[in-house]
Design a protein around this motif. Sequence first.
Motif, mmCIF file in Angstrom:
data_model
loop_
_atom_site.group_PDB
_atom_site.id
_atom_site.type_symbol
_atom_site.label_atom_id
_atom_site.label_comp_id
_atom_site.label_asym_id
_atom_site.label_seq_id
_atom_site.Cartn_x
_atom_site.Cartn_y
_atom_site.Cartn_z
ATOM 1 N N GLY A 1 1.666 -118.415 65.184
ATOM 2 C CA GLY A 1 0.327 -117.834 65.124
ATOM 3 C C GLY A 1 -0.113 -117.672 63.685
ATOM 4 O O GLY A 1 0.517 -118.193 62.757
ATOM 5 N N ASP A 2 -1.193 -116.926 63.497
ATOM 6 C CA ASP A 2 -1.801 -116.807 62.182
ATOM 7 C C ASP A 2 -1.184 -115.680 61.352
ATOM 8 O O ASP A 2 -0.836 -114.615 61.871
ATOM 9 C CB ASP A 2 -3.301 -116.531 62.310
ATOM 10 N N ILE A 3 -1.087 -115.934 60.056
ATOM 11 C CA ILE A 3 -0.844 -114.893 59.061
ATOM 12 C C ILE A 3 -2.165 -114.653 58.351
ATOM 13 O O ILE A 3 -2.771 -115.595 57.823
ATOM 14 C CB ILE A 3 0.227 -115.316 58.046
ATOM 15 N N LEU B 1 -7.474 -116.118 56.907
ATOM 16 C CA LEU B 1 -6.307 -116.892 57.268
ATOM 17 C C LEU B 1 -5.544 -117.337 56.017
ATOM 18 O O LEU B 1 -6.115 -117.937 55.115
ATOM 19 C CB LEU B 1 -6.724 -118.127 58.085
ATOM 20 N N LEU B 2 -4.232 -117.031 55.978
ATOM 21 C CA LEU B 2 -3.400 -117.394 54.837
ATOM 22 C C LEU B 2 -2.335 -118.415 55.183
ATOM 23 O O LEU B 2 -1.816 -119.110 54.309
ATOM 24 C CB LEU B 2 -2.720 -116.148 54.249
ATOM 25 N N GLY B 3 -1.970 -118.482 56.445
ATOM 26 C CA GLY B 3 -0.907 -119.390 56.834
ATOM 27 C C GLY B 3 -0.513 -119.190 58.282
ATOM 28 O O GLY B 3 -1.241 -118.552 59.061
ATOM 29 N N LEU C 1 7.770 -115.307 54.086
ATOM 30 C CA LEU C 1 6.434 -115.341 54.686
ATOM 31 C C LEU C 1 5.810 -116.735 54.615
ATOM 32 O O LEU C 1 4.942 -117.059 55.434
ATOM 33 C CB LEU C 1 5.519 -114.325 53.991
ATOM 34 N N GLY C 2 6.216 -117.505 53.640
ATOM 35 C CA GLY C 2 5.644 -118.846 53.512
ATOM 36 C C GLY C 2 4.196 -118.832 53.077
ATOM 37 O O GLY C 2 3.441 -119.776 53.356
ATOM 38 N N VAL D 1 0.307 -111.860 62.266
ATOM 39 C CA VAL D 1 1.043 -111.084 61.279
ATOM 40 C C VAL D 1 0.079 -110.786 60.140
ATOM 41 O O VAL D 1 -0.508 -111.710 59.564
ATOM 42 C CB VAL D 1 2.275 -111.852 60.760
ATOM 43 N N ILE D 2 -0.101 -109.515 59.839
ATOM 44 C CA ILE D 2 -1.065 -109.093 58.821
ATOM 45 C C ILE D 2 -0.298 -108.687 57.565
ATOM 46 O O ILE D 2 0.633 -107.879 57.633
ATOM 47 C CB ILE D 2 -1.931 -107.928 59.332
ATOM 48 N N VAL D 3 -0.685 -109.246 56.440
ATOM 49 C CA VAL D 3 0.007 -108.982 55.186
ATOM 50 C C VAL D 3 -0.941 -108.336 54.196
ATOM 51 O O VAL D 3 -2.173 -108.452 54.299
ATOM 52 C CB VAL D 3 0.595 -110.285 54.595
#
Length: 381
Positions: A230-232, A239-241, A257-258, A277-279
């Motif tokens: 899914g989305d990071i 969207l980051l990755g 985290l990539g 996943v929220i960073v």
Amino acid sequence: MNSLGFDTAPEDTRIVVAMSGGVDSSVTAALLKDQGYDVVGITLQLYDHGAAVQKKGACCAGQDIHDARRVAEAIGIPHYVLDYESRFQDSVMDEFADSYLRGETPVPCVRCNQTVKFRDLLETAKDLGAAALATGHYLRRTENAGNAQLFRGRNAIKDQSYFLFATTQEQANYLRFPLGDLTKEQTRALADKYNLAVAAKPESQDICFVPNGNYAKVIERMRPGSAVSGDIVDLDGNLLGQHTGIINYTIGQRRGLGVATGTPLYVVRIDPDQNRVIVGPPEALLVSRLTLREMNWIGDNPLDEKGTPVMVKVRSTQEPMAATVFGAPGGWAEVHLAEAEPGVSAGQACVMYDEERLLGGGWIAGTEAPVKIAGIQHQLA
């Protein structure tokens, strides 16, 4: 009164000892036998131990059952192995997997003590006519006005009170912890004194049903299809990755985290509903309020909405920090931390103390940040 607080001679006092096969529980059994008690050892088979016999650093595996049996034979006590696999699966393993799928960080050893050991095994001990169930936990116990009070182990390094926060008053009254005043070195010295084969056995390190610490593989096997990518995203939803499945991420994680943005990013929230996943930056990890479920309180005065000053631990290895706990109906509570704490996750335990005394605690159901950092409020309600 004997050394365990009963008005009977030791030889007339039956004590069931939970024997995991490790040095601590083995010394507990040997020590009580040496003091003249009528000791019965019980070891729990908690999962399919056939393939785990050679696994190092685990508990309740095949080798441990063998070790417990050898110790019981050496000190001359009856020993029984009880098949609790289905209970362990239902109460601990399934909850562990489902908790990660909810984006939480569970503590299965606490749940095991809360259910399988201090609920099911305790009732078995009573059925055997035992006056008490003794364990090798490093926890101190005294009695006041007919009720037990629990305290942190004398040796702070080995203190296990965090993992026993869910012990009820009724259970505390029945339990005994003979090693609570000892250090690990003193325990090993007793193991040598009693010539126990496990005297030099290493500590259990891993979660017993998680080989090599790879919990994600265990969850994938238990819940096929759980590792869905899914989305990071950042705190504003950009969207980051891509992630490899939310079960592979925990709150506070930085490595793996990539995602490359030029600034350090941490997992600050896991959103299972949208599989995200929220960073964010380290300050986004801070929380100041906790919502607790399944609150267990063994303090002298009941909790209420006015608030009770306590010291709390949200990790087993940290020192207690100041907080106020507010009681709520239905086994819920709210905790206000005196200072914001980073990296607290739903699914963890919040354990409460008055100085050295264990007052109970609850499971973290939600966290709230002291301020709104960006577009997404860091809250897990």
